[in-house]
Design a protein around this motif. Structure first.
Motif, short mmCIF file in Angstrom:
data_model
loop_
_atom_site.label_atom_id
_atom_site.label_comp_id
_atom_site.label_asym_id
_atom_site.label_seq_id
_atom_site.Cartn_x
_atom_site.Cartn_y
_atom_site.Cartn_z
N ILE A 41 35.00 40.48 41.05
CA ILE A 41 34.81 40.64 39.61
C ILE A 41 35.53 41.88 39.12
O ILE A 41 35.60 42.90 39.82
N GLU A 42 36.11 41.79 37.91
CA GLU A 42 36.75 42.94 37.30
C GLU A 42 35.69 43.92 36.82
O GLU A 42 34.58 43.53 36.45
N LEU A 43 36.05 45.20 36.78
CA LEU A 43 35.08 46.22 36.37
C LEU A 43 34.58 46.01 34.95
O LEU A 43 33.41 46.28 34.65
N LEU A 44 35.45 45.53 34.06
CA LEU A 44 35.02 45.29 32.68
C LEU A 44 33.95 44.21 32.63
O LEU A 44 32.92 44.36 31.96
N ASP A 45 34.18 43.10 33.35
CA ASP A 45 33.18 42.04 33.37
C ASP A 45 31.88 42.53 34.00
O ASP A 45 30.79 42.18 33.55
N ALA A 46 32.00 43.33 35.05
CA ALA A 46 30.81 43.88 35.69
C ALA A 46 30.03 44.76 34.72
O ALA A 46 28.79 44.70 34.67
N ALA A 47 30.73 45.57 33.94
CA ALA A 47 30.06 46.44 32.97
C ALA A 47 29.30 45.62 31.93
O ALA A 47 28.18 45.97 31.55
N TYR A 48 29.90 44.53 31.48
CA TYR A 48 29.21 43.64 30.55
C TYR A 48 27.92 43.09 31.18
O TYR A 48 26.84 43.17 30.62
N LEU A 49 28.06 42.50 32.38
CA LEU A 49 26.93 41.83 33.02
C LEU A 49 25.80 42.80 33.33
O LEU A 49 24.62 42.45 33.20
N LEU A 50 26.14 44.00 33.77
CA LEU A 50 25.11 44.96 34.16
C LEU A 50 24.42 45.59 32.96
O LEU A 50 23.43 46.31 33.12
N THR A 51 24.91 45.30 31.75
CA THR A 51 24.23 45.74 30.53
C THR A 51 23.76 44.54 29.71
O THR A 51 23.60 44.62 28.49
N GLY B 194 34.99 56.60 45.75
CA GLY B 194 34.90 55.87 47.01
C GLY B 194 33.53 55.29 47.29
O GLY B 194 33.32 54.67 48.33
N ASN B 195 32.60 55.46 46.35
CA ASN B 195 31.26 54.91 46.53
C ASN B 195 31.21 53.41 46.24
O ASN B 195 30.25 52.74 46.63
N LEU B 196 32.22 52.90 45.54
CA LEU B 196 32.32 51.47 45.24
C LEU B 196 33.69 51.00 45.72
O LEU B 196 34.71 51.29 45.08
N PRO B 197 33.77 50.30 46.86
CA PRO B 197 35.06 49.87 47.41
C PRO B 197 35.84 49.01 46.43
O PRO B 197 35.29 48.13 45.77
N ILE B 198 37.14 49.25 46.34
CA ILE B 198 38.01 48.51 45.44
C ILE B 198 38.69 47.38 46.21
O ILE B 198 39.22 47.59 47.30
N MET C 88 40.82 46.12 34.61
CA MET C 88 41.12 44.94 35.41
C MET C 88 40.84 45.17 36.90
O MET C 88 40.84 44.22 37.68
N THR C 89 40.65 46.41 37.31
CA THR C 89 40.37 46.71 38.71
C THR C 89 39.22 45.85 39.21
O THR C 89 38.20 45.70 38.53
N THR C 90 39.40 45.26 40.39
CA THR C 90 38.47 44.25 40.90
C THR C 90 37.73 44.75 42.13
O THR C 90 38.29 45.44 42.98
N VAL C 91 36.45 44.38 42.23
CA VAL C 91 35.64 44.69 43.40
C VAL C 91 34.97 43.42 43.90
O VAL C 91 34.82 42.45 43.15
N LYS C 92 34.59 43.39 45.16
CA LYS C 92 33.85 42.26 45.69
C LYS C 92 32.40 42.35 45.21
O LYS C 92 31.83 43.44 45.14
N VAL C 93 31.80 41.20 44.92
CA VAL C 93 30.44 41.23 44.39
C VAL C 93 29.43 41.72 45.43
O VAL C 93 28.40 42.29 45.07
N THR C 94 29.72 41.51 46.71
CA THR C 94 28.79 42.02 47.73
C THR C 94 28.77 43.55 47.70
O THR C 94 27.71 44.16 47.87
N ASP C 95 29.93 44.16 47.50
CA ASP C 95 29.99 45.63 47.40
C ASP C 95 29.32 46.10 46.11
O ASP C 95 28.60 47.10 46.11
N LEU C 96 29.56 45.38 45.02
CA LEU C 96 28.94 45.75 43.75
C LEU C 96 27.43 45.60 43.82
O LEU C 96 26.68 46.43 43.29
N ALA C 97 26.96 44.54 44.48
CA ALA C 97 25.52 44.32 44.60
C ALA C 97 24.86 45.45 45.38
O ALA C 97 23.79 45.93 45.02
N ALA C 98 25.51 45.89 46.45
CA ALA C 98 24.96 47.00 47.24
C ALA C 98 24.93 48.28 46.41
O ALA C 98 23.97 49.07 46.48
N TRP C 99 25.98 48.48 45.61
CA TRP C 99 26.04 49.65 44.72
C TRP C 99 24.89 49.60 43.71
O TRP C 99 24.22 50.61 43.45
N CYS C 100 24.65 48.42 43.14
CA CYS C 100 23.55 48.25 42.18
C CYS C 100 22.20 48.45 42.84
O CYS C 100 21.30 49.10 42.27
#
Length: 206
Positions: free
Chosen positions: A29-39, A70-74, A103-115
């Protein structure tokens, strides 16, 4: 008059579920989309220059900071070039001064762990062995669970809606199927009502 806290919490949770629809199956997921979803905001495509709400912008900046630190792998990094256009960048060029693009993209498994580490609600699973999941409805609060089940059961059900407004049909379903008190049923029906202006539900021929 202050809004009832229970109503506010339930409405917020319902908005989050609607915003997440379909995204629980994503693998990156792109960081912008992630920011939308997490809010609790439904993502809008191709809107990198849009003025974001304060909470969504704050989340986006936080995600960028965590990625740069580096806390959220790219997974795939994008930055702004000297002409103000996005360009892909390799891992060897990453440094704290890179102006990351949304547009920078991260894996959702990494984002989920960060959340999870920050107690931020999300629709994904952080386990490395499982890439995606649908949020388990059994873990939701009783009223949110009832709202989702009632909406799915009544929306588009011409038999249930015949001669009734959506809210009336939702209340009728809740009376038969939900172990809730009268006040709770009214709250749930209000949140799940997709036609708040009132009136009988329109049939496909109308």
């Amino acid at each position: 008059m202050a809004k009832d806290t229970t109503d506010f919490d339930l409405s917020t949770a319902w908005d989050r579920v609607l915003a997440w629809a379909g995204w629980e199956h994503a693998e990156a997921i792109e960081l912008l989309d992630a920011a939308y979803l997490l809010t609790a905001t439904k993502p809008r495509r191709h809107t990198y220059n849009r003025v974001l709400s304060s909470d969504t912008d704050a989340m986006l900046q936080t995600l960028k900071q965590s990625a740069l630190i580096g806390n959220l792998p790219i997974f795939a990094a994008w930055a702004w070039d000297e002409n103000g256009h996005p360009e892909p960048i390799g891992g060897h060029t990453m440094n704290p001064h890179i102006p990351l693009h949304a547009m920078t993209t991260v894996k959702v498994t990494d984002l989920a762990a960060w959340c999870d580490a920050r107690n931020i609600p999300h629709p994904w699973q952080s386990s490395e062995s499982v890439q995606v999941r649908t949020p388990a409805i059994k873990t939701y609060p009783a009223e949110l669970r009832a709202a989702i089940e009632a909406f799915k059961a009544v929306h588009g059900n011409l038999t249930a809606l015949r001669g009734k407004s959506p809210k009336q049909a939702l209340l009728a379903w809740l009376e038969k199927n939900a172990d809730l008190g009268a006040n709770a049923r009214k709250r749930v029906a209000t949140v799940a009502n997709w036609q708040p202006q009132g009136g009988a539900a329109k049939t496909p021929s109308e």
